[in-house]
Scaffold this active site. Sequence first.
Site, PDB file in Angstrom:
ATOM      1  N   CYS A  52      86.641  35.596  48.424  1.00 48.29           N
ATOM      2  CA  CYS A  52      85.421  36.169  47.861  1.00 48.29           C
ATOM      3  C   CYS A  52      84.363  36.185  48.958  1.00 48.29           C
ATOM      4  O   CYS A  52      84.643  35.882  50.114  1.00 48.29           O
ATOM      5  CB  CYS A  52      84.957  35.380  46.640  1.00 48.29           C
ATOM      6  N   THR A  53      83.134  36.504  48.615  1.00 51.21           N
ATOM      7  CA  THR A  53      82.096  36.723  49.617  1.00 51.21           C
ATOM      8  C   THR A  53      81.799  35.475  50.445  1.00 51.21           C
ATOM      9  O   THR A  53      81.866  35.505  51.679  1.00 51.21           O
ATOM     10  CB  THR A  53      80.798  37.213  48.943  1.00 51.21           C
TER      11      THR A  53
END
Length: 306
Positions: free
Chosen positions: A175-176
């Site tokens: 994810c980010t």
Amino acid sequence: MVIVAALYEFRNFPNFKDVRKPLFDLCHKNGVVGSLLLGSEGINGTISGTRNAINSIKDYLVNTLGFKGLEYKESFADTQPFYRLKVKLKKEIVTLGVEGLDPNDKKGTYLNSREWDALIADPNTVLVDTRNDYECRVGSFKGAIDPKIKKFTDFPKFVEENIEKWKDKKVAMFCTGGIRCEKSTALMRHLGVDDVFHLKGGILKYIEETPEEKSLWDGGCYVFDHRVVVSHGLKLTDYKSCGACREPISKKDRASELFEHGVSCPFCHGKRTEKQLKTARDRQFQINLAEKQGTKHMGAVIGHNQ
């Protein structure tokens, strides 16, 4: 230069409600803006400010509030990426909506960038992007599965639909900045997948430290501030946020006949009522007027909520 600090830590934090005001006051006093979420499971947020201001907040979190295992990373911006300061109390510091899931107990195995590249190059590894559809659209790891979700709370359903074919596989998730994977990998292990891994520091850490010519990342990375999308080395891109639907839109998207600045873009054109269009045009008029007067209009778009 503005320091942008992304941070989180999962830990038992029963007195989180008592912390909100002193933390807000300290940030305000130091001119720090951005968003911090506090809950019984820990802290999560992204803030920006001067070097001394960010150092003061970090010191308070670590040495006063006891976040000794704080996952923390910095990037830089020429101007403030946030307009205001928010310190909120939340049931979950990143909302997945699965009761009783403890990332400290079940989360997957961290991998650094080099270990990550080796794992996802293995054809027997299932590579899963845990982010929302608009994030996946602007960039992802080559060969990653896009769950095609609108929000993170949709992710458990996607897992339930696919988990039986993953149980004997190695599953790599990203994810980010890493925080969503704390919960998504915990969910996978909770449901019976043993070999679950996630990228430590997330995409942002990977594209910061991995040379583009050696990288397995393709495209840009959506971020939840005015930078919108960054590329390798955390460099700015030509993406902006649509003033209506907040989708990240490229220079090519803005050249489309379906784009009207602050009103619509190719992703929301034809989906808004006449009343919504009028409201958007009125707001954009006020934003343009404020810019001519050299002031900021608080209705200007930042981006999606994480």
